[in-house]
Design an enzyme around this catalytic site. Structure first.
Site, PDB file in Angstrom:
ATOM      1  N   LEU A 138      -6.124   5.213   2.832  1.00 48.48           N
ATOM      2  CA  LEU A 138      -4.847   6.056   2.434  1.00 48.48           C
ATOM      3  C   LEU A 138      -4.069   5.887   3.937  1.00 48.48           C
ATOM      4  O   LEU A 138      -4.575   5.981   4.872  1.00 48.48           O
ATOM      5  CB  LEU A 138      -5.010   7.480   2.245  1.00 48.48           C
ATOM      6  N   ARG A 198       0.741  -1.232   0.014  1.00 44.58           N
ATOM      7  CA  ARG A 198       0.082   0.150  -0.089  1.00 44.58           C
ATOM      8  C   ARG A 198       0.936   1.258   0.025  1.00 44.58           C
ATOM      9  O   ARG A 198       0.496   2.214  -0.733  1.00 44.58           O
ATOM     10  CB  ARG A 198      -0.952  -0.006   1.299  1.00 44.58           C
ATOM     11  N   ASP A 227     -12.835   7.240   7.912  1.00 39.14           N
ATOM     12  CA  ASP A 227     -14.207   7.894   8.070  1.00 39.14           C
ATOM     13  C   ASP A 227     -14.221   8.451   9.557  1.00 39.14           C
ATOM     14  O   ASP A 227     -15.536   8.436   9.941  1.00 39.14           O
ATOM     15  CB  ASP A 227     -15.240   6.855   7.850  1.00 39.14           C
ATOM     16  N   HIS A 231     -18.761  10.867   2.965  1.00 38.95           N
ATOM     17  CA  HIS A 231     -19.165   9.334   3.428  1.00 38.95           C
ATOM     18  C   HIS A 231     -20.591   9.385   3.451  1.00 38.95           C
ATOM     19  O   HIS A 231     -21.203  10.212   4.038  1.00 38.95           O
ATOM     20  CB  HIS A 231     -18.497   9.119   4.415  1.00 38.95           C
ATOM     21  N   ASN A 242     -13.151  14.412   2.605  1.00 39.92           N
ATOM     22  CA  ASN A 242     -13.833  13.071   1.984  1.00 39.92           C
ATOM     23  C   ASN A 242     -15.303  13.354   2.416  1.00 39.92           C
ATOM     24  O   ASN A 242     -15.698  14.128   3.049  1.00 39.92           O
ATOM     25  CB  ASN A 242     -13.211  11.763   2.749  1.00 39.92           C
TER      26      ASN A 242
END
Ligand code: GRF
Length: 221
Positions: free
Chosen positions: A95, A67, A147, A111, A109
């Site tokens: 990430l 990753r 999140d 959600h 972000n």
């Protein structure tokens, strides 16, 4: 402040990206969309970016054994755009901390749930299964907790008895996401919305609770 440089990361259809493009074109966002990067070559959002003459790049996550390798390649590509704001718009990769640290405070972000309810996937299915009266979407600054970053603005709607995960997802996207995300980016581009000391500040004051649809400016309602 010169126009903000806004980069967008996608993985899929790009409806959130399209909302940003439309509002930027209408002059509602004091910034320029300087690049769109996808981890998937088949992301529909890439053609939306191309149609809007926004440079695109694909960084296939499968090409990296670990990753961190993908994160480094993504950071290198982003850095070339000198972004003031990095928008995750349906970006489906988790990430790592090093990446988030580099773009901390510039990275947001959206959600599709009323965070902190339902972090993770299948949020519409979970709201329906729980028999919730309300559901919606949240825009948040990105932190290493998936999140889990501080929420900026939330939009909510009432569930209908005949809702399916598909109809619910469509209404959340159309009636909430497509409004609150461009508005949040517009506030960031104006410098009205910041992450300071881990807390969200709005117009220079700490935000005690997330903003709502009632706070939307006319152009975003
Ligand atoms: C949106 O519902 C977003 O909230 C979630 O994934 C979906 C992406 O849609 N993260 P699109 O790629 O913007 O069309």
């Amino acid at each position: 402040m010169s126009d903000a440089r806004i980069a967008v990361l996608i993985s899929g259809g790009g409806r959130n990206l399209q909302a940003l493009i439309d509002h930027q074109r209408a002059g509602h966002i004091e910034g320029d969309l300087v690049g769109v990067i996808s981890n998937r070559a088949d992301a529909g959002g890439l053609s939306r970016a191309t149609a809007a003459a926004i440079p695109t790049e694909v960084i296939p996550h499968q090409q990296f054994a670990v990753r961190e390798g993908f994160d480094r390649a993504l950071a290198d590509a982003l850095r070339r755009h000198r972004p003031d704001i990095v928008v995750l718009a349906g970006f489906m990769r988790v990430l790592g901390a090093a990446f988030i640290e580099e773009f901390h405070g510039r990275l947001v972000n959206i959600h599709p749930s009323l965070l902190p309810k339902y972090p993770g996937l299948k949020t519409h299915e979970r709201a329906l299964a729980a028999g919730d009266a309300e559901h919606g979407a949240s825009v948040h600054f990105v932190t290493p907790e998936v999140d889990g970053g501080p929420v900026v603005i939330q939009g909510r709607l009432s569930l209908r008895s005949d809702d399916t995960p598909q109809t619910l997802a469509e209404r959340v996207m159309r009636d909430i996401e497509a409004k609150i995300y461009p508005q949040a980016v517009a506030w960031m581009a104006r410098g009205a919305l910041r992450l300071e000391g881990g807390r969200v500040s709005f117009d220079g004051k700490p935000l005690a609770q997330p903003l709502s649809m009632h706070d939307l400016e006319p152009a975003f309602q």
